[in-house]
Design an enzyme around this catalytic site. Sequence first.
Site, PDB file in Angstrom:
ATOM      1  CG  HIS A  76      -4.246   6.792 -10.394  1.00  0.00           C
ATOM      2  ND1 HIS A  76      -4.668   5.656 -11.023  1.00  0.00           N
ATOM      3  CD2 HIS A  76      -2.945   6.566 -10.035  1.00  0.00           C
ATOM      4  CE1 HIS A  76      -3.671   4.783 -11.056  1.00  0.00           C
ATOM      5  NE2 HIS A  76      -2.620   5.299 -10.453  1.00  0.00           N
ATOM      6  CG  HIS A 264       1.048   5.237 -13.949  1.00  0.00           C
ATOM      7  ND1 HIS A 264      -0.242   5.699 -14.145  1.00  0.00           N
ATOM      8  CD2 HIS A 264       1.044   4.620 -12.746  1.00  0.00           C
ATOM      9  CE1 HIS A 264      -0.978   5.365 -13.106  1.00  0.00           C
ATOM     10  NE2 HIS A 264      -0.228   4.703 -12.252  1.00  0.00           N
ATOM     11  CG  ASP A 268       1.447   5.670  -9.152  1.00  0.00           C
ATOM     12  OD1 ASP A 268       0.235   5.925  -9.269  1.00  0.00           O
ATOM     13  OD2 ASP A 268       1.977   4.632  -9.609  1.00  0.00           O
ATOM     14  CG  HIS A 291       1.719   3.411  -4.200  1.00  0.00           C
ATOM     15  ND1 HIS A 291       1.530   4.675  -4.694  1.00  0.00           N
ATOM     16  CD2 HIS A 291       1.275   2.573  -5.156  1.00  0.00           C
ATOM     17  CE1 HIS A 291       0.978   4.607  -5.895  1.00  0.00           C
ATOM     18  NE2 HIS A 291       0.823   3.330  -6.201  1.00  0.00           N
TER      19      HIS A 291
END
Length: 311
Positions: A76, A264, A268, A291
């Site tokens: 973030h 969101h 990421d 991720h």
Amino acid sequence: MKTVNKEVKISGQGIHSGLPVNLVIKPSDKPGIFFRRVDMAGTDLIAAVYDNVGETKMRNTTVGMTDGAHVQTVEHLMAALFMAGVDSAIVEIDGVETPILDGSAAQFYDAIVAAVDADKSKMKRIVVKREVTAHAAEILKQLPWFVRIQLWIMNKIAGRKSNGFVKLSPNDGKSLDIKATLIYPEKIIGNQSYEYSFDGTKKSVDVFRKDVARARTFGKYSEWEYLKKRGMGRGANESNVIALNDAGDGTLNELIWADEFVRHKIIDAIGDMFTSGGMVCGNLESYKGSHAMNNLVLKKLFSNPDNYDII
Ligand SMILES: [Zn+2]
């Protein structure tokens, strides 16, 4: 190259450790974003680059050596630095993970952008020339057996299938065009897609701040219980994570947007793409991405010089 014009101090709590943490973003004349663990004497600067990304711990991006100095949950902050145009800074931190703040990128972004000069300096561009894809199955294969079992259990609890992918493909070479899709068995998330394009203009930055930056991270309440027993998610609470109820048809806290979850994922993706060291120009399709897949797709991109141009 752009750095901050003064120190930016941000304090909060780590989402996994639950411990207080302070970070200071300092001006730098060295290209790149680096972390320094001020609580670990004599450790080197930790480069926030894709080939220095360690264990992705299932839910965050970690830079540095897994068994040495490292910093967790950088995504973030990295997204906020990128959107503020900062590609050169030293981030001093007195703990193992960045503060979670409200679970979004908004507070990081606002603090950083207040310390940035409005000049036209442009970031290095990494233009995607050939398509590369990272698949969930490839990530699973790389993991040690005990992590695979943990993930299998977590997916079983959450009712998730691991058929996701993250794909980079060429576009006109002037923007990062992200499309993220989430498919969850929980009704409150269901099937959500969101698209966001960044072309370096103020307009696209404003859209990020208005429609993306405030989107918070999320988790299922029962999953937290599992994580907490394993020393993770200790700092997670209703002020920094959207908590899904066990029935999966509602949340314990109020949503900003019904599709806040997938928004969101855009944060990421932006943060992870910035570990390329610049602005990735291409289409980024994240279908149930993670991720780990964001990291693998960058490794694949950079594995062959024919895959990209640097401008
Ligand atoms: Zn996140």
